[in-house]
Design an enzyme around this catalytic site. Structure first.
Site, mmCIF file in Angstrom:
data_model
loop_
_atom_site.group_PDB
_atom_site.id
_atom_site.type_symbol
_atom_site.label_atom_id
_atom_site.label_comp_id
_atom_site.label_asym_id
_atom_site.label_seq_id
_atom_site.Cartn_x
_atom_site.Cartn_y
_atom_site.Cartn_z
ATOM 1 N N HIS A 96 4.420 9.788 20.869
ATOM 2 C CA HIS A 96 5.513 10.319 21.692
ATOM 3 C C HIS A 96 5.031 10.335 23.143
ATOM 4 C CE1 HIS A 96 8.470 13.106 23.220
ATOM 5 N NE2 HIS A 96 7.821 14.220 22.974
ATOM 6 N N GLU A 151 5.973 12.065 25.790
ATOM 7 C CA GLU A 151 6.073 13.228 26.672
ATOM 8 C C GLU A 151 4.685 13.625 27.168
ATOM 9 O OE1 GLU A 151 8.538 16.438 25.196
ATOM 10 O OE2 GLU A 151 8.786 17.239 27.223
ATOM 11 N N TYR A 183 10.525 27.306 17.838
ATOM 12 C CA TYR A 183 10.395 25.901 18.259
ATOM 13 C C TYR A 183 11.597 25.096 17.767
ATOM 14 C CZ TYR A 183 7.815 21.615 19.400
ATOM 15 O OH TYR A 183 7.419 20.429 19.950
ATOM 16 N N HIS A 236 1.350 20.367 17.968
ATOM 17 C CA HIS A 236 1.260 21.721 18.552
ATOM 18 C C HIS A 236 1.026 22.729 17.432
ATOM 19 C CE1 HIS A 236 2.778 20.461 22.463
ATOM 20 N NE2 HIS A 236 3.844 19.934 21.908
HETATM 21 FE FE1 FEO Z 1 7.943 16.487 23.118
HETATM 22 FE FE2 FEO Z 1 5.109 18.206 22.591
HETATM 23 O O1 FEO Z 1 6.244 17.057 23.500
#
Ligand code: FEO
Length: 395
Positions: free
Chosen positions: A79, A81, A194, A227
């Site tokens: 990803h 980001e 989240y 995360h």
């Molecule tokens: Fe969509 Fe943890 O970044």
């Protein structure tokens, strides 16, 4: 420093204890977080994701202390980001020819952010795989809109590890890394927060993707997120939770959300809470002043609610900016199948309830007819109207 995950797989990420805000200041982080990156050392050495740019020097130095960077055969970027790709520029400056495996959309986001079209991109799509030796393969699964168009997951065969990136993650710093070691209460609270604040708008796609992944019948022993914790104890539990959360999730809860200028609207909020509780004692009722409560934490409560009541006094023929800003965020999250009621005090013109009604309708809520539109300070008869709101929300 690395942490051992399974066989030749290690965690090489960053536990970010100090983090308090994410996505600029749009997401509150109450218990720290982590950016999880992984190293696989089979015949080929693979790096999966990196960490956020402010930690890039620490990340690259740590990685260099563990392995010769020139031994990295390929980098997987699940990803684009910046919290996962932010260390790429510093790393690629040292190993510029290393192949980067990612989706076509990730190439767009990486080039857009870092301006290095010359990087050795290898575009992959669902079902593509790479042999990394010792009988093991990486298999790629596109995870479009979980939560960006470029997102994907990577599955490591034989070790049965799904590197899921953002999906199934939480902003939660856990030094011990694994779900069975974490404080369960905080873990589930953060996992739901989240989902509610980041993934809920994509719920129809989440449901489809979860069903698609389950249909592959891949043995999954570990879900290694980007995360928070790594799911090694019954990883299916978070997949099942996502499946449930993606289908207009609600509990027997009503949440009353408001702001107030001179305490009149606050009195209405208190009375609505009381009437709901009297009418339906088994229903969980919560009340939050928007100006005094974190907006993301309120959203988690909205996610759990079957109905909400939103109040604001009239100001400048509209509503308080605190309530207006919060409603804008509410619209983005695309909650469905929830009722809403409106209330508010006014001194002169009294447009607030009309504005609230319109905004909540646009946010996808089924706005019930009873409301309290109260001139000046609530009288007993104004407060009595809370009974009708309670009936409409839980009756
Ligand atoms: Fe969509 Fe943890 O970044």
């Amino acid at each position: 420093m690395r942490k051992h995950i399974k066989n030749n797989v290690s965690w090489v990420g960053k536990i970010d204890w100090e983090l308090r805000q994410f996505h600029g200041a749009d997401y509150s982080v109450n218990h720290g977080s982590s950016q999880n990156a992984y190293l696989i050392e089979e015949e080929k050495t693979v790096l999966i994701d990196t960490v956020w740019k402010p930690h890039s020097t620490e990340f690259v130095d740590n990685l260099r202390s563990e392995i010769d960077l020139n031994k990295i055969d390929l980098i997987v970027i699940n990803h684009g980001e910046v919290d996962h790709s932010g260390s790429l520029p510093q790393l690629m400056a040292l190993i510029p020819d290393t192949p980067i495996y990612c989706t076509a959309n990730a190439v767009k986001s990486l080039v857009g952010q870092y301006h290095h079209p010359e990087w050795n991109f290898n575009v992959v799509k669902t079902g593509d795989s790479v042999d990394i030796g010792n009988g093991k393969k990486l298999v790629f699964v596109e995870m479009r809109m979980l939560h960006w168009p470029d997102s994907m997951a990577t599955y490591l065969t034989e070790d049965n590890i799904l590197f899921s990136n953002d999906a199934f993650g939480q902003h939660f710093a856990v030094e011990e890394l694994f779900n069975d070691k974490a404080d369960q209460c905080t873990l589930w609270e953060e996992a739901m927060k989240y989902y509610a604040n980041i993934l809920n708008p994509f719920s129809p796609l989440v449901k489809k993707k979860v069903e698609e992944v389950l249909a592959l019948n891949l043995p999954i022993d570990i879900i290694a997120t980007s995360h928070g914790i790594i799911w090694r104890d019954n990883p299916a539990q978070i997949v099942e939770a996502y499946h449930k959360w993606s289908q207009n999730y609600q509990e027997d809860q009503v949440t009353v959300i408001y702001d107030t200028m001179w305490e009149g609207t606050e009195k209405l909020a208190h009375r609505i809470v009381r009437e709901i509780s009297l009418l339906s004692p088994e229903t969980r009722v919560k009340q939050y002043n928007i100006s005094k409560t974190d907006k993301n934490d309120i959203m988690t409560q909205v996610f759990k609610s079957k109905a909400i009541a939103v109040g604001s006094p009239t100001v400048h023929q509209g509503i308080l900016s605190s309530v207006g800003g919060w409603l804008e965020f509410l619209k983005e999250l695309k909650f469905k199948n929830k009722k809403a009621a409106v209330f508010g005090c006014y001194g002169w013109s009294g447009e607030a309830t009309k504005v609230l009604r319109k905004e909540l309708g646009e946010a996808g809520f089924d706005v019930v007819e009873p409301e309290i539109r109260c001139s000046w300070n609530p009288r007993p008869e104004d407060l009595e109207q809370a009974k009708e709101i309670a009936k409409a929300l839980v009756g």
